[in-house]
Design a protein around this motif. Structure first.
Motif, PDB file in Angstrom:
ATOM      1  N   SER A 313      34.733  28.908 -12.150  1.00 52.84           N
ATOM      2  CA  SER A 313      33.763  27.405 -10.774  1.00 52.84           C
ATOM      3  C   SER A 313      32.406  27.370 -11.226  1.00 52.84           C
ATOM      4  CB  SER A 313      33.264  28.550  -9.575  1.00 52.84           C
ATOM      5  OG  SER A 313      32.041  28.234  -8.698  1.00 52.84           O
ATOM      6  N   GLU A 314      31.693  26.191 -11.489  1.00 58.16           N
ATOM      7  CA  GLU A 314      30.839  24.986 -12.050  1.00 58.16           C
ATOM      8  C   GLU A 314      29.744  26.101 -11.403  1.00 58.16           C
ATOM      9  OE1 GLU A 314      28.437  22.759 -13.270  1.00 58.16           O
ATOM     10  OE2 GLU A 314      30.514  23.421 -14.365  1.00 58.16           O
ATOM     11  N   ARG A 315      29.711  26.098  -9.902  1.00 56.54           N
ATOM     12  CA  ARG A 315      28.487  26.926  -9.194  1.00 56.54           C
ATOM     13  C   ARG A 315      28.560  28.471 -10.811  1.00 56.54           C
ATOM     14  NH1 ARG A 315      28.618  31.524  -6.417  1.00 56.54           N
ATOM     15  NH2 ARG A 315      30.748  31.725  -6.181  1.00 56.54           N
ATOM     16  N   LEU A 316      29.352  28.979 -10.693  1.00 53.58           N
ATOM     17  CA  LEU A 316      28.990  30.572 -11.283  1.00 53.58           C
ATOM     18  C   LEU A 316      28.346  30.008 -13.259  1.00 53.58           C
ATOM     19  CD1 LEU A 316      32.580  32.339 -10.723  1.00 53.58           C
ATOM     20  CD2 LEU A 316      30.259  32.492  -9.538  1.00 53.58           C
ATOM     21  N   LEU A 317      29.142  29.313 -13.589  1.00 56.03           N
ATOM     22  CA  LEU A 317      28.066  28.466 -14.632  1.00 56.03           C
ATOM     23  C   LEU A 317      27.133  28.693 -14.614  1.00 56.03           C
ATOM     24  CD1 LEU A 317      31.487  26.794 -15.868  1.00 56.03           C
ATOM     25  CD2 LEU A 317      31.406  29.751 -16.394  1.00 56.03           C
ATOM     26  N   GLU A 318      26.892  27.828 -14.065  1.00 57.16           N
ATOM     27  CA  GLU A 318      25.091  26.949 -13.369  1.00 57.16           C
ATOM     28  C   GLU A 318      23.826  27.897 -13.569  1.00 57.16           C
ATOM     29  OE1 GLU A 318      21.697  24.278 -12.797  1.00 57.16           O
ATOM     30  OE2 GLU A 318      24.515  24.353 -14.291  1.00 57.16           O
ATOM     31  N   GLU A 319      24.859  29.152 -12.279  1.00 57.21           N
ATOM     32  CA  GLU A 319      23.919  30.536 -12.104  1.00 57.21           C
ATOM     33  C   GLU A 319      23.213  30.949 -13.310  1.00 57.21           C
ATOM     34  OE1 GLU A 319      25.459  32.574  -9.343  1.00 57.21           O
ATOM     35  OE2 GLU A 319      25.934  31.427  -7.321  1.00 57.21           O
ATOM     36  N   LEU A 320      24.660  30.815 -14.517  1.00 56.00           N
ATOM     37  CA  LEU A 320      23.858  31.434 -15.528  1.00 56.00           C
ATOM     38  C   LEU A 320      23.146  31.006 -16.205  1.00 56.00           C
ATOM     39  CD1 LEU A 320      27.883  33.199 -16.488  1.00 56.00           C
ATOM     40  CD2 LEU A 320      25.918  34.102 -15.822  1.00 56.00           C
ATOM     41  N   ARG A 321      23.605  29.771 -16.134  1.00 53.18           N
ATOM     42  CA  ARG A 321      22.333  28.737 -17.694  1.00 53.18           C
ATOM     43  C   ARG A 321      21.206  28.400 -16.757  1.00 53.18           C
ATOM     44  NH1 ARG A 321      27.481  25.166 -17.318  1.00 53.18           N
ATOM     45  NH2 ARG A 321      26.813  24.478 -15.812  1.00 53.18           N
ATOM     46  N   ARG A 322      21.257  28.394 -15.476  1.00 53.89           N
ATOM     47  CA  ARG A 322      19.701  29.004 -14.785  1.00 53.89           C
ATOM     48  C   ARG A 322      19.008  30.148 -14.848  1.00 53.89           C
ATOM     49  NH1 ARG A 322      21.874  26.094  -9.946  1.00 53.89           N
ATOM     50  NH2 ARG A 322      21.184  28.796  -9.145  1.00 53.89           N
ATOM     51  N   SER A 323      19.521  31.555 -15.666  1.00 47.65           N
ATOM     52  CA  SER A 323      19.230  32.576 -15.100  1.00 47.65           C
ATOM     53  C   SER A 323      17.654  33.200 -16.198  1.00 47.65           C
ATOM     54  CB  SER A 323      20.337  33.409 -16.166  1.00 47.65           C
ATOM     55  OG  SER A 323      20.745  33.390 -16.990  1.00 47.65           O
ATOM     56  N   ASN A 324      17.277  34.294 -16.025  1.00 51.77           N
ATOM     57  CA  ASN A 324      16.478  34.548 -17.384  1.00 51.77           C
ATOM     58  C   ASN A 324      16.907  34.996 -18.057  1.00 51.77           C
ATOM     59  OD1 ASN A 324      13.848  33.678 -15.080  1.00 51.77           O
ATOM     60  ND2 ASN A 324      14.555  35.869 -13.705  1.00 51.77           N
TER      61      ASN A 324
END
Length: 472
Positions: A313-324
């Protein structure tokens, strides 16, 4: 049964097969061997394939009932796939995926994403189904580590499930015989009931059975805690568990519980994808769900080259890219990830599926299911079930108890042996016979297949009666 297996191998050995059989017995370890014959076993020797048929070493032509292992979807001896393998190998046979890439893998990822439901838009390639499931689970672990939830790692699976042969993927398997003598990551996996309507409690209707399964899932999440559960992994149709088709609406309700509790839903489509149910992916087009990940293999190349993968899912990858933790590494990869030859073959295979095979599958599937259903007239048969071009004949001792255990546990192998003599290869699973022929099969060939299976079961009934094993 070791003697019977050796006899079967000997019977299939022709002038060109004797050497191969002797070499196998001396040097080849077969998959899923028994301790009593490990490293000293030969199996039925297959020499050629053409369309829906294979030919053994005696020259006998057989309908390939299992399509290899659920995978030869467009049939054997497709020259266009062989040519693609040659052309790609001559252009680029391999590149390391650690710091280079190839064009076929990028194009295939785009094509696959175009067929996937929801926002599943990125593909990680593996070498097959087991490594695809392993990758999905390792991604779940990485995802939760990066998000600061290292305790959210438990995996929900089900009885009757089959998800692979690597240590972690095999730990999800729900068939007892798979784990009788093998270790697994039992501390990471929680097993739920199989969604098998044929094995539902006596007197329980389908609606109540569906409610039972959903309530069990919800209660399990509440008991363990959603903060501890990372993923649910489920096949849309449990393939090696006996082609178990879940009750209507069950998968959608499970998907909602996963979404409500931030549990990643992994749809294992290693068998059901790339045409087996008439669509490239069954999750959305057949069952109306949009998982967080889909695993695939087998039919992606129609078995012509080892390839698998996970769509994420794009959502999961986006959450990783936005992580700290932008420097956190998903430390996972395989030597043959994104193999250029495999991806090139998959691209041409997908062309063929889209051009005609998917539509043909949807057209002949109802006929296939109807013809198989006629086998229920045989008293040894407890149920015939299936979907698309997947079918299972389950044999029982009697229809009152639906008990398979009173039968010879190798009744499926007995049926397969008779069918082999008659011109059909069957996938035997203890008391079951599974059929998943190449998707190009015609109505006339379906008639031939079912006719042979009918006779094979009839001969097995005669054998069991003569031996006093069964009185039906």
């Amino acid at each position: 049964m070791a003697a019977a297996r050796d006899l079967r191998a000997t019977e299939t050995a022709g002038d060109g097969g004797d050497d191969a059989i002797e070499m196998a017995k001396r040097h080849l370890i077969q998959p899923w061997p028994y301790a009593g014959s490990v490293g000293a076993e030969a199996r039925a020797l297959i020499g050629e394939g053409d369309g829906i048929y294979i030919t053994d070493s005696t020259g006998k032509r057989l309908i390939d009932g299992p399509a290899g292992m659920w995978c030869v979807n467009i049939g054997h001896r497709r020259e266009e796939l062989a040519k693609v393998m040659y052309d790609q190998a001559m252009a680029l046979s391999y590149n390391t995926p650690w710091y280079t890439m190839n064009a076929p893998s990028a194009e295939l990822a785009m094509r696959i994403a175009g067929h996937a439901p929801g926002d599943l838009s990125h593909v990680f390639y593996t070498t097959g189904g087991s490594s695809a499931v392993e990758t999905a689970l390792r991604f779940m672990q990485f995802y939760n580590n990066v998000r600061g939830r290292p305790e959210k790692k438990l995996i929900l699976s089900r009885g009757g499930a089959y998800h692979g042969s690597t240590y972690l993927s095999a730990s999800l398997n729900g068939r007892p015989r798979d784990r009788d003598w093998m270790d697994g990551a039992d501390d990471l996996v929680v097993k739920l009931s199989s969604p098998d309507p044929f094995r539902r409690p006596a007197g329980m209707n389908l609606a109540a059975f569906t409610d039972f399964l959903v309530d069990q899932f919800r209660d399990t999440v509440a008991r363990i805690g959603a903060d501890k559960i990372g993923a649910f992994v489920g096949e849309p149709v449990q393939a090696s568990g006996g082609v178990v088709v879940p009750p209507d609406g069950y998968l959608k309700r499970i998907r909602e519980i996963c979404r409500e509790n931030d549990i990643l839903y992994v749809s294992d489509e290693v068998v059901t994808a790339f045409g087996r149910l008439g669509h490239v992916f069954a999750s959305g087009d057949v069952f109306g769900i949009d998982p967080d990940m889909i695993t695939f293999a087998k039919g992606v190349t129609s078995g012509y080259f080892p390839l698998g993968g996970v769509i994420i899912s794009e959502r999961l990858l986006e959450e990783l890219r936005r992580s700290n933790h932008p420097d956190a590494m998903f430390g996972h990869g395989l030597t043959y990830t994104s193999h250029p030859v495999g991806c090139a073959v998959a691209l041409r295979n997908l062309d063929i599926l889209e051009e005609s095979v998917l539509a043909h599958t949807r057209e002949v599937a109802p006929y296939f299911q109807a013809r198989l259903k006629t086998l229920e007239e045989l008293p040894l048969v407890g149920e015939v079930r299936g979907m698309g071009l997947m079918g299972c004949v389950e044999c029982v001792a009697d229809r009152e108890s639906n008990d398979p255990l009173q039968l010879d546990k190798d009744v499926g192998k007995r049926i397969d042996a008779h069918c082999h003599e008659l011109g059909l290869l069957v996938r035997p699973l203890i008391n079951m016979c599974v059929m998943s022929p190449p998707l190009i099969i015609t109505r006339e060939q379906i008639d031939d297949m079912v006719g042979i299976l009918h006779e094979g079961i009839s001969r097995t009934m005669d054998d069991l009666r003569k031996e006093g094993v069964w009185r039906g």
